[in-house]
Design a protein around this motif. Structure first.
Motif, PDB file in Angstrom:
ATOM      1  N   THR A  95      40.532  27.537  47.761  1.00 32.74           N
ATOM      2  CA  THR A  95      41.259  27.277  46.459  1.00 32.74           C
ATOM      3  C   THR A  95      41.888  28.585  46.221  1.00 32.74           C
ATOM      4  O   THR A  95      41.591  29.622  46.372  1.00 32.74           O
ATOM      5  N   THR A 108      44.261  20.510  43.882  1.00 27.42           N
ATOM      6  CA  THR A 108      43.144  21.400  43.501  1.00 27.42           C
ATOM      7  C   THR A 108      42.076  21.549  44.567  1.00 27.42           C
ATOM      8  O   THR A 108      42.240  20.562  45.653  1.00 27.42           O
ATOM      9  N   GLY A 109      41.042  22.377  44.451  1.00 21.48           N
ATOM     10  CA  GLY A 109      39.940  22.464  45.431  1.00 21.48           C
ATOM     11  C   GLY A 109      39.248  21.130  45.586  1.00 21.48           C
ATOM     12  O   GLY A 109      38.813  20.659  46.484  1.00 21.48           O
ATOM     13  N   TYR A 110      38.963  20.706  44.388  1.00 21.23           N
ATOM     14  CA  TYR A 110      37.964  19.519  44.209  1.00 21.23           C
ATOM     15  C   TYR A 110      38.985  18.284  45.182  1.00 21.23           C
ATOM     16  O   TYR A 110      38.026  17.848  45.934  1.00 21.23           O
ATOM     17  N   SER A 146      42.178  28.878  42.978  1.00 21.78           N
ATOM     18  CA  SER A 146      41.948  28.820  41.660  1.00 21.78           C
ATOM     19  C   SER A 146      40.906  30.197  41.087  1.00 21.78           C
ATOM     20  O   SER A 146      40.577  30.123  40.185  1.00 21.78           O
ATOM     21  N   LYS A 147      40.311  30.752  42.210  1.00 19.16           N
ATOM     22  CA  LYS A 147      39.441  31.679  41.829  1.00 19.16           C
ATOM     23  C   LYS A 147      39.972  33.127  42.015  1.00 19.16           C
ATOM     24  O   LYS A 147      40.884  33.503  41.111  1.00 19.16           O
ATOM     25  N   ALA A 179      36.060  28.994  48.624  1.00 10.77           N
ATOM     26  CA  ALA A 179      36.161  28.710  47.117  1.00 10.77           C
ATOM     27  C   ALA A 179      36.068  30.271  46.795  1.00 10.77           C
ATOM     28  O   ALA A 179      36.835  31.017  46.008  1.00 10.77           O
ATOM     29  N   HIS A 191      28.798  22.280  46.821  1.00 11.91           N
ATOM     30  CA  HIS A 191      29.334  22.154  45.682  1.00 11.91           C
ATOM     31  C   HIS A 191      29.993  20.514  45.416  1.00 11.91           C
ATOM     32  O   HIS A 191      29.825  19.716  46.321  1.00 11.91           O
ATOM     33  N   MET A 239      38.278  25.289  54.419  1.00 10.61           N
ATOM     34  CA  MET A 239      38.949  24.888  53.184  1.00 10.61           C
ATOM     35  C   MET A 239      38.585  26.040  52.043  1.00 10.61           C
ATOM     36  O   MET A 239      38.020  26.917  52.104  1.00 10.61           O
TER      37      MET A 239
HETATM   38  C1  PLP Z   1      32.550  25.900  46.273  1.00 10.62           C
HETATM   39  C2  PLP Z   1      33.487  24.914  45.042  1.00 10.62           C
HETATM   40  N1  PLP Z   1      34.351  24.189  45.917  1.00 10.62           N
HETATM   41  C3  PLP Z   1      35.378  23.453  45.138  1.00 10.62           C
HETATM   42  C4  PLP Z   1      35.900  23.824  43.888  1.00 10.62           C
HETATM   43  C5  PLP Z   1      36.857  23.193  43.244  1.00 10.62           C
HETATM   44  O1  PLP Z   1      37.776  24.034  43.217  1.00 10.62           O
HETATM   45  P1  PLP Z   1      39.102  23.595  41.937  1.00 10.62           P
HETATM   46  O2  PLP Z   1      38.440  24.268  40.882  1.00 10.62           O
HETATM   47  O3  PLP Z   1      40.191  24.482  42.644  1.00 10.62           O
HETATM   48  O4  PLP Z   1      39.127  22.244  41.681  1.00 10.62           O
HETATM   49  C6  PLP Z   1      34.962  24.747  43.212  1.00 10.62           C
HETATM   50  C7  PLP Z   1      35.010  25.249  42.054  1.00 10.62           C
HETATM   51  O5  PLP Z   1      35.368  24.594  40.867  1.00 10.62           O
HETATM   52  C8  PLP Z   1      33.954  25.304  43.985  1.00 10.62           C
HETATM   53  O6  PLP Z   1      33.170  26.300  43.222  1.00 10.62           O
END
Ligand code: PLP
Length: 397
Positions: A235, A107-109, A237-238, A206, A133, A233
């Motif tokens: 994601t 995941t991005g997180y 997921s968007k 992201a 974030h 970095m």
């Molecule tokens: C700026 C930012 N970075 C990282 C993330 C985390 O990404 P992910 O939802 O893929 O875990 C998000 C969103 O949730 C985000 O808005």
């Protein structure tokens, strides 16, 4: 003593402060019109900015790869979890971002937490924008490094803080597009300072990937400075419409993170269907830059539509915040919009600072002018009835 009572008390407190959260359950794909809790809603809060979540080509490729590689990966990336697909995605995203190499996280997180805690340790220093974030904040905390939080996008404050810590090894980290405000980081200023003081520069793409820059390649393309940031970095997921995080950079950076980033090493690899959807989503963005243009046109049209109706709105990205302030009022407006058929998330503390609750409107490339005008009308009505931001924002009719 009742061992659950403290939880009940905390939930009670959240309720009293209009900060209690619950999930909305959707019954359809993420498209511009969704089904939520029994009714149709115009979706204005999805991060599927380019409509890739529901793209037929993306879904078909994900199904095909699910058939071929199965439902799960059966291991972490460094044991049995790396399929040919993961390598293919890493090559594709590195090429998209014009970098030597890339690494995919679940995941991005997890990407932010893993990257930052691998690149900074106790004794190092991280310079972090105050509106970064939560995943960046958590990565900073986990690293054990000192953290200097600089005022939002304020390069003078950033330089002042760097000068207070001469000669220390460190990173400057910022969202590329800020997730709750929709504004774009001062990347030229940030990378200049990083180079001047021998620090690593890192941005989180992201909400920039697929959204800004002429072909949606993100913040570097927006500023015409490809290749300048040390750690990119992002994601899937968007705008890419799938899930997963990534980091792009030099080959030494990627080999280092592969060996050091704990959230990469100690977790089962991303499933084949998700990886395949990301490959297909990325290739769609490359082949159809018109989607990016449509999204950007929608942003311009909608900001103007709000301004004409007296609502302060300014954004160059798919995220358009309408600041309400009070948490309770923001939650009430969200419910009112929902009952008119418009789904817009109210964002409250702790996602944003107390007293700066907002409607976080996000646009998709498929929104029509009727959709955009429809939301602008209903929102203007809700706000006028509460005497919020009236006047026409200086825009001539
Ligand atoms: C700026 C930012 N970075 C990282 C993330 C985390 O990404 P992910 O939802 O893929 O875990 C998000 C969103 O949730 C985000 O808005």
């Amino acid at each position: 003593m009742d061992k659950w009572s403290w939880m009940e008390e905390e939930l009670e407190r959240l309720g009293q402060e209009s900060l209690f959260r619950r999930m909305t359950v959707f019954d359809s794909e993420q498209t511009r019109i969704v089904t939520a809790e029994g009714g149709k809603q115009h979706m204005f809060s999805s991060n599927s900015y380019l409509d890739m979540c529901s793209d037929p080509f993306v879904k078909e490729y994900a199904c095909r790869m699910l058939e071929k590689y199965g439902a799960g990966t059966g291991g972490s990336r460094l044991t049995t979890g790396t399929a040919h697909l993961h390598v293919q995605l890493e090559k594709a995203v590195a090429a998209f971002k014009k970098r030597e190499a890339a690494l995919v996280f679940n995941t991005g997180y997890m990407a932010n937490v893993g990257i930052i805690s691998a690149l900074a340790q106790k004794g190092d220093i991280i310079y972090s924008d105050e509106l970064n974030h939560a995943s960046i904040i958590d990565g900073c905390r986990l690293s054990g490094a000192d953290v200097a939080v600089y005022r939002h996008s304020d390069m003078l404050d950033l330089e002042r803080k760097i000068r207070e810590n001469p000669g220390r090894r460190g990173i400057i980290v910022s969202d590329g597009v800020f997730s709750m405000d929709g504004d774009i980081a001062d990347l030229p200023g940030l990378t200049d300072l990083a180079d001047k003081y021998g620090l690593l520069s890192m941005i989180d793409e992201a909400h920039a990937t697929g959204v800004i820059g002429e072909t949606g390649r993100g913040t570097e393309e927006y500023y015409g400075m490809e290749g300048k940031t040390d750690v990119l970095m992002g994601t899937f997921s968007k705008a890419v419409g799938s899930e997963g995080g990534f980091v792009c950079g030099s080959s030494v950076l990627i080999r280092y993170l592969l060996n050091k980033a704990r959230s990469f090493i100690f977790s089962t690899a991303l499933s084949p269907a998700s990886v395949a959807a990301s490959i297909a989503g990325l290739s769609r963005i490359e082949e159809q830059p018109v989607r990016v243009k449509r999204l950007q046109d929608n942003v311009r049209y909608f900001c103007r539509a709000l301004q004409k109706r007296g609502i302060r709105a300014k954004s160059g990205t798919a995220v358009i915040p309408v600041i309400i302030g009070d948490e309770k009022t923001a939650a009430e407006i969200m419910e009112e919009l929902k009952s008119s058929g418009y789904y817009v998330s109210a964002i409250r503390y702790p996602t944003v600072a107390r007293g700066s609750a907002r409607l976080r409107i996000s646009l998709m490339s498929s929104h029509t002018k009727e959709d955009l005008d429809g939301l602008a009308d209903v929102l203007a009505d809700c706000m006028k009835r509460r005497n919020l931001q009236t006047g026409n924002g200086g825009v001539k009719e």
